[in-house]
Design a protein around this motif. Structure first.
Motif, PDB file in Angstrom:
ATOM      1  N   THR A 221      -3.208 -11.642   3.139  1.00 12.21           N
ATOM      2  CA  THR A 221      -3.001 -10.587   2.137  1.00 12.21           C
ATOM      3  C   THR A 221      -2.831 -11.143   0.728  1.00 12.21           C
ATOM      4  O   THR A 221      -2.617 -10.384  -0.214  1.00 12.21           O
ATOM      5  N   SER A 226      -1.068  -5.774  -4.130  1.00 15.09           N
ATOM      6  CA  SER A 226      -0.031  -4.940  -3.537  1.00 15.09           C
ATOM      7  C   SER A 226      -0.468  -3.482  -3.566  1.00 15.09           C
ATOM      8  O   SER A 226      -1.498  -3.128  -4.124  1.00 15.09           O
ATOM      9  N   LEU A 227       0.332  -2.670  -2.943  1.00 16.64           N
ATOM     10  CA  LEU A 227       0.080  -1.238  -2.910  1.00 16.64           C
ATOM     11  C   LEU A 227       1.116  -0.526  -3.776  1.00 16.64           C
ATOM     12  O   LEU A 227       2.231  -1.009  -3.964  1.00 16.64           O
ATOM     13  N   VAL A 249      -4.798   5.112   0.041  1.00 13.20           N
ATOM     14  CA  VAL A 249      -4.700   4.457   1.348  1.00 13.20           C
ATOM     15  C   VAL A 249      -4.153   5.432   2.379  1.00 13.20           C
ATOM     16  O   VAL A 249      -4.653   5.517   3.503  1.00 13.20           O
ATOM     17  N   GLU A 259      -4.079   1.999  -3.594  1.00 13.32           N
ATOM     18  CA  GLU A 259      -4.530   0.642  -3.870  1.00 13.32           C
ATOM     19  C   GLU A 259      -5.244   0.665  -5.213  1.00 13.32           C
ATOM     20  O   GLU A 259      -6.160   1.471  -5.432  1.00 13.32           O
ATOM     21  N   ARG A 286       4.211  -4.742  -0.698  1.00 10.19           N
ATOM     22  CA  ARG A 286       3.294  -5.763  -0.198  1.00 10.19           C
ATOM     23  C   ARG A 286       2.452  -5.175   0.928  1.00 10.19           C
ATOM     24  O   ARG A 286       2.930  -4.409   1.753  1.00 10.19           O
ATOM     25  N   ARG A 287       1.201  -5.554   0.955  1.00  8.70           N
ATOM     26  CA  ARG A 287       0.331  -5.083   2.032  1.00  8.70           C
ATOM     27  C   ARG A 287       0.820  -5.629   3.369  1.00  8.70           C
ATOM     28  O   ARG A 287       1.175  -6.795   3.495  1.00  8.70           O
ATOM     29  N   SER A 288       0.851  -4.773   4.359  1.00 13.54           N
ATOM     30  CA  SER A 288       1.338  -5.153   5.682  1.00 13.54           C
ATOM     31  C   SER A 288       0.165  -5.511   6.591  1.00 13.54           C
ATOM     32  O   SER A 288      -1.013  -5.324   6.243  1.00 13.54           O
ATOM     33  N   ASP A 291      -1.916  -2.492   7.198  1.00 15.21           N
ATOM     34  CA  ASP A 291      -2.887  -2.244   6.121  1.00 15.21           C
ATOM     35  C   ASP A 291      -4.109  -3.138   6.285  1.00 15.21           C
ATOM     36  O   ASP A 291      -5.255  -2.694   6.165  1.00 15.21           O
ATOM     37  N   ASP A 295      -8.031  -2.049   7.128  1.00 16.50           N
ATOM     38  CA  ASP A 295      -9.159  -2.440   6.285  1.00 16.50           C
ATOM     39  C   ASP A 295     -10.234  -3.163   7.104  1.00 16.50           C
ATOM     40  O   ASP A 295     -11.434  -2.922   6.927  1.00 16.50           O
TER      41      ASP A 295
END
Length: 305
Positions: A221, A226-227, A249, A259, A286-288, A291, A295
């Motif tokens: 990531t 980040s989101l 998202v 995003e 923070r993207r997990s 996520d 994607d």
């Protein structure tokens, strides 16, 4: 960096016109917890069965400590299948002793190891019961004990947390961490991505028989940004859909997760949100792994080789 202990090298498998695995390559290092994730039918179980020698690959190779997997090597692998692989009418203790002896332990060693894992996994009161009479969660505990009873050098676990209550999840987590701390490479698949993210050193994501990502969650990531989480109680649904450089998202009730493309001004997003009324949350997240997985699964698929 620790040398790879278990290597899956360019492994492919076809069933007629169906490509089950397409040059799958990754490694699991000594003392590492490796999470193997993907949608149903992505190729996780097929990969694990090839690693165990249950299935033969069309091409590619599986190695342990730099050498091809042999029958002797396989006797030192602990495997936990997703489907129940136990003898339903055998009692718990008898079953574990029998499996330990099949892997080369003496009768005394087998009994000692079986009793140890029965105690560790909270099965003492069930040790003389038939497996078929246990709850699904306790059957899962016996299944793990069966994978551990011969003190394996490698652990390969297919959905080990399935059907477990939170206490049993904690017990299983402690056991896997303990085994990894002794240098055992541990690979397991799971659909519980929050658990994988919390527990694993590295993660591999497989999609339609192809590895699409491999590394620590932080590595995977790092370039994704980040989101932005925005809660605007009075905003109409889809209020952010036409903002330039912004992708929705997820949207649930008044909270939307966005995003932003590189260079997009988050203050412009805040202004748009305030134009709908009060904003009670405006924060970066923070993207997990969830996520990242979403994607990877939703990304355009390339043509098979």
């Amino acid at each position: 960096m620790t040398d790879p202990a278990l290597e899956i090298d360019s492994v492919s498998k076809r069933y007629g016109d169906i490509v089950a695995l397409d040059s799958v390559t990754f490694d699991v290092r000594a003392g590492e917890l490796f999470g193997f994730v993907g949608s149903n039918g992505a190729g996780k179980t097929t990969t694990m069965r090839i690693a165990l020698g249950v299935l033969a690959a069309d091409s590619g190779e599986v190695r342990f400590d730099g050498k091809p997997i042999t029958h002797q090597t396989r006797t030192h692998i602990g495997y936990m299948p997703e489907e129940r692989g136990l003898y339903p009418k055998m009692k718990v203790l008898d079953q574990l002793v029998y499996l330990a002896e099949l892997h080369g332990l003496t009768s005394d060693e087998a009994h000692q190891s079986a009793e140890n894992w029965i105690g560790r996994l909270g099965l003492k009161e069930r040790r003389t019961e038939e497996v078929q009479k246990l709850s699904l969660g306790n059957q899962q505990r016996v299944q793990l004990a069966a994978a551990l009873v011969h003190d394996p050098n490698v652990l390969v676990l297919d959905e080990p947390f399935s059907g477990l209550d939170p206490i049993a999840v904690d017990v299983m987590t402690e056991v896997l961490r303990e085994k990894a701390s002794t240098g055992v490479p541990v690979i397991f698949s799971s659909h519980q991505l929050d658990l994988v993210e919390r527990l694993c050193d590295r993660v591999g994501i497989i999609r339609s028989g192809r590895m699409v990502a491999c590394g620590s969650v932080a590595e995977l990531t790092a370039d994704a940004g980040s989101l932005l989480v925005v809660t605007a109680p009075h905003a109409p649904g889809g209020w952010a859909s036409n903002l330039p450089g912004v992708r929705i998202v997820s949207e649930r009730d008044a909270t939307v997760v966005l995003e932003l493309s590189p260079g997009t001004d988050d203050q412009a997003v805040l202004t748009a949100a305030l134009n709908t009324g009060p904003v009670t949350e405006f924060s970066r997240r923070r993207r997990s792994l969830t996520d990242l997985f979403r994607d990877a699964v939703n990304a355009p698929e390339r043509a098979p080789a």
